[in-house]
Design a protein around this motif. Structure first.
Motif, PDB file in Angstrom:
ATOM      1  N   PHE A 159     -74.550  25.778   5.636  1.00 24.38           N
ATOM      2  CA  PHE A 159     -74.918  24.858   6.712  1.00 24.38           C
ATOM      3  C   PHE A 159     -73.990  25.058   7.903  1.00 24.38           C
ATOM      4  CE2 PHE A 159     -71.825  22.819   4.016  1.00 24.38           C
ATOM      5  CZ  PHE A 159     -70.978  22.129   4.865  1.00 24.38           C
ATOM      6  N   LYS A 160     -74.426  24.562   9.063  1.00 23.74           N
ATOM      7  CA  LYS A 160     -73.640  24.641  10.307  1.00 23.74           C
ATOM      8  C   LYS A 160     -73.084  23.253  10.591  1.00 23.74           C
ATOM      9  CE  LYS A 160     -72.410  26.405  14.427  1.00 23.74           C
ATOM     10  NZ  LYS A 160     -71.832  25.225  15.097  1.00 23.74           N
ATOM     11  N   ASP A 161     -71.764  23.135  10.532  1.00 25.81           N
ATOM     12  CA  ASP A 161     -71.131  21.839  10.766  1.00 25.81           C
ATOM     13  C   ASP A 161     -71.101  21.539  12.260  1.00 25.81           C
ATOM     14  OD1 ASP A 161     -69.284  19.567   9.833  1.00 25.81           O
ATOM     15  OD2 ASP A 161     -68.095  20.561  11.391  1.00 25.81           O
ATOM     16  N   PRO A 162     -71.521  20.340  12.669  1.00 25.28           N
ATOM     17  CA  PRO A 162     -71.455  19.976  14.088  1.00 25.28           C
ATOM     18  C   PRO A 162     -69.998  19.929  14.566  1.00 25.28           C
ATOM     19  CG  PRO A 162     -72.870  18.461  12.879  1.00 25.28           C
ATOM     20  CD  PRO A 162     -72.133  19.282  11.863  1.00 25.28           C
ATOM     21  N   GLY A 163     -69.754  20.443  15.746  1.00 21.98           N
ATOM     22  CA  GLY A 163     -68.379  20.495  16.248  1.00 21.98           C
ATOM     23  C   GLY A 163     -67.977  19.326  17.109  1.00 21.98           C
ATOM     24  N   ASP A 164     -68.900  18.425  17.410  1.00 21.96           N
ATOM     25  CA  ASP A 164     -68.611  17.339  18.342  1.00 21.96           C
ATOM     26  C   ASP A 164     -68.176  16.048  17.660  1.00 21.96           C
ATOM     27  OD1 ASP A 164     -71.037  16.923  17.168  1.00 21.96           O
ATOM     28  OD2 ASP A 164     -72.087  16.292  18.982  1.00 21.96           O
ATOM     29  N   GLN A 165     -67.988  16.069  16.335  1.00 21.16           N
ATOM     30  CA  GLN A 165     -67.600  14.858  15.632  1.00 21.16           C
ATOM     31  C   GLN A 165     -66.961  15.219  14.301  1.00 21.16           C
ATOM     32  OE1 GLN A 165     -71.310  12.781  15.053  1.00 21.16           O
ATOM     33  NE2 GLN A 165     -71.973  14.128  13.405  1.00 21.16           N
ATOM     34  N   ALA A 166     -66.190  14.263  13.768  1.00 22.56           N
ATOM     35  CA  ALA A 166     -65.618  14.443  12.428  1.00 22.56           C
ATOM     36  C   ALA A 166     -66.692  14.101  11.407  1.00 22.56           C
ATOM     37  CB  ALA A 166     -64.398  13.547  12.256  1.00 22.56           C
ATOM     38  N   ASN A 167     -66.852  14.967  10.414  1.00 22.40           N
ATOM     39  CA  ASN A 167     -67.901  14.788   9.421  1.00 22.40           C
ATOM     40  C   ASN A 167     -67.306  14.800   8.015  1.00 22.40           C
ATOM     41  OD1 ASN A 167     -70.574  15.094  11.069  1.00 22.40           O
ATOM     42  ND2 ASN A 167     -69.255  16.759  11.770  1.00 22.40           N
ATOM     43  N   SER A 227     -61.193  21.565   8.038  1.00 23.50           N
ATOM     44  CA  SER A 227     -60.896  23.005   8.031  1.00 23.50           C
ATOM     45  C   SER A 227     -62.072  23.869   8.484  1.00 23.50           C
ATOM     46  CB  SER A 227     -60.474  23.449   6.613  1.00 23.50           C
ATOM     47  OG  SER A 227     -61.519  23.212   5.691  1.00 23.50           O
ATOM     48  N   PHE A 228     -63.264  23.265   8.741  1.00 24.99           N
ATOM     49  CA  PHE A 228     -64.403  24.084   9.163  1.00 24.99           C
ATOM     50  C   PHE A 228     -65.220  23.387  10.258  1.00 24.99           C
ATOM     51  CE2 PHE A 228     -65.624  21.797   5.237  1.00 24.99           C
ATOM     52  CZ  PHE A 228     -66.759  21.111   5.662  1.00 24.99           C
ATOM     53  N   ASN A 229     -64.574  22.556  11.049  1.00 27.52           N
ATOM     54  CA  ASN A 229     -65.288  21.818  12.095  1.00 27.52           C
ATOM     55  C   ASN A 229     -65.991  22.771  13.059  1.00 27.52           C
ATOM     56  OD1 ASN A 229     -66.053  19.487  13.600  1.00 27.52           O
ATOM     57  ND2 ASN A 229     -64.421  19.932  15.067  1.00 27.52           N
ATOM     58  N   GLY A 230     -67.309  22.613  13.202  1.00 23.74           N
ATOM     59  CA  GLY A 230     -68.090  23.405  14.133  1.00 23.74           C
ATOM     60  C   GLY A 230     -68.425  24.807  13.653  1.00 23.74           C
ATOM     61  N   LEU A 231     -68.151  25.138  12.404  1.00 19.18           N
ATOM     62  CA  LEU A 231     -68.335  26.507  11.906  1.00 19.18           C
ATOM     63  C   LEU A 231     -69.525  26.613  10.960  1.00 19.18           C
ATOM     64  CD1 LEU A 231     -64.619  27.408  11.057  1.00 19.18           C
ATOM     65  CD2 LEU A 231     -65.878  27.871  13.188  1.00 19.18           C
ATOM     66  N   GLU A 232     -70.054  27.838  10.854  1.00 19.57           N
ATOM     67  CA  GLU A 232     -71.004  28.151   9.788  1.00 19.57           C
ATOM     68  C   GLU A 232     -70.234  28.124   8.472  1.00 19.57           C
ATOM     69  OE1 GLU A 232     -74.206  28.717   9.951  1.00 19.57           O
ATOM     70  OE2 GLU A 232     -74.563  28.971  12.102  1.00 19.57           O
ATOM     71  N   THR A 233     -70.763  27.390   7.501  1.00 14.44           N
ATOM     72  CA  THR A 233     -69.972  27.098   6.303  1.00 14.44           C
ATOM     73  C   THR A 233     -70.762  27.385   5.030  1.00 14.44           C
ATOM     74  OG1 THR A 233     -68.825  25.348   7.519  1.00 14.44           O
ATOM     75  CG2 THR A 233     -68.635  25.309   5.123  1.00 14.44           C
ATOM     76  N   ARG A 234     -70.067  27.896   4.034  1.00 14.05           N
ATOM     77  CA  ARG A 234     -70.621  28.098   2.690  1.00 14.05           C
ATOM     78  C   ARG A 234     -69.674  27.425   1.708  1.00 14.05           C
ATOM     79  NH1 ARG A 234     -69.988  32.808   0.888  1.00 14.05           N
ATOM     80  NH2 ARG A 234     -71.867  33.076  -0.386  1.00 14.05           N
TER      81      ARG A 234
END
Length: 354
Positions: A159-167, A227-234
């Motif tokens: 998934f792609k984590d949104p970079g504009d907020q803490a999730n 550790s992966f804010n706003g990044l493509e993540t696996r």
């Protein structure tokens, strides 16, 4: 000789001596209310389970009993109130069409039959990133027995984590389902006498059924996007063990990816830490982790559990037997597959694979 007789007489009467029974009296502790459940942005029904645990001092916990005949409702930040119905002892359901909305906050309200009232703190529904893909990896996990390994499938969410907020993320697996493969041709008649051998009696039906896993308590995975804010993540989010039956043909898995509040994440992280305790005598005893439910009658009362309101992204995956690099030893069912509790000839309603 006379001395030997006396000694023998003494040894014979010692076991006959009376021993007064010792009665262990345990101090009964408080009865702890536990709230377990969540609502999501998917259509319901959603379930809330209410139980109460009797504790006895620091020695052990008693029976977990359902809390029946409570009035349970969910109120949103726009003032809409939805009442839940008790569908089985201690289990309360929302209407089938009910679903949470992104951006709104939800509060769980309880009134028990004896009049005690409880409420949760408001939980805001934060939008969650969609799941782009779920991949698998066959893994082996060491056990205490060096000659035995646990084998299974690790599910990995892309998934792609949104970079504009803490999730904060919370992953669960819905009850899986699979093709149950049996061998009715191997059936043998039971002997009519202990000395009689079992004779072959192959059955014509049925070798293929479908089985839905029980909705028992399951492991979960959580993560913060620090550790992966706003990044493509696996991320590996679930493990399904190969028990010798699940992956003989096709297995359907369903992953729920939820966006949860910071407070819910902290609560689940504490639960995760306690679940990781190895059970050594040197470990600290488990603590009662307080959630977001409070008593309106007694603010000092300890209430266990947490009410979660979350946006959810769901992805399903069909895993074929040939997809596994390593497999557990197959289990043989030498009988009609319909003899397995819960097995049916028809696939589940959510089974989309031909």
């Amino acid at each position: 000789m006379e001395m030997l007789k006396r000694l023998l007489y003494i040894l014979l009467i010692i076991p006959l001596s009376c021993v007064d029974p010792y009665t262990l009296e345990l101090e009964r502790g408080e009865q702890l209310l536990t709230v377990d459940g969540f609502i999501t942005t998917e259509p319901g029904p959603h379930r809330i389970r209410l139980t109460r645990t009797d504790t006895y001092g620091s020695v052990f916990e008693g029976l977990i009993r359902p809390v029946r005949l409570a009035t349970v409702n969910v109120r949103d930040s726009e003032g809409m109130v939805t009442f839940l119905t008790e569908v089985e002892a201690g289990v309360y359901e929302t209407p089938a069409g009910f679903k949470a909305k992104v951006g709104l906050s939800y509060t769980l309200q309880l009134r028990l039959i004896e009049g005690r009232e409880y409420t949760s703190f408001p939980e805001k529904v934060n939008q969650v990133a969609p799941i782009d893909q779920v991949s698998i990896r066959t893994v082996e996990i060491a056990t205490d027995d060096r000659l035995e390994q646990r084998v299974g499938v690790q599910l990995i969410a892309h998934f792609k984590d949104p970079g504009d907020q803490a999730n904060n993320y919370y992953w669960r697996t819905a009850p899986g389902s699979f093709v149950l493969v049996a061998n009715p041709e191997l059936y043998t008649n039971p002997p009519t006498h202990p000395s009689d051998p079992r004779g072959p009696a192959p059955k014509d039906c049925c070798a293929i059924c479908y089985l839905v896993e029980s909705s028992r308590s399951q492991n979960f995975t959580i993560a913060s996007d620090e550790s992966f804010n706003g990044l493509e993540t696996r991320l590996p989010v679930a493990f399904i063990e190969d028990n010798g039956l699940r992956f003989k043909d096709t297995y359907r898995a369903e992953i729920q990816q939820m966006g949860i509040s910071q407070e819910a994440f902290r609560f689940l992280r504490l639960i995760e830490q306690q679940l990781s305790i190895t059970g050594s005598v040197f470990d600290q005893p488990p603590a009662n982790i307080r959630g977001n439910i409070i008593s309106l009658d007694n603010p000092d009362e300890t209430v266990l559990g947490y009410f979660i309101a979350a946006d959810v992204a769901t992805s399903e995956l069909y895993i074929e037997s040939d997809d596994l690099d390593i497999k557990a030893t197959p289990r043989i069912i030498p009988d009609d597959c319909r003899t397995v509790p819960g097995a049916t000839l028809s696939p589940p309603s959510n089974w989309l694979r031909n």
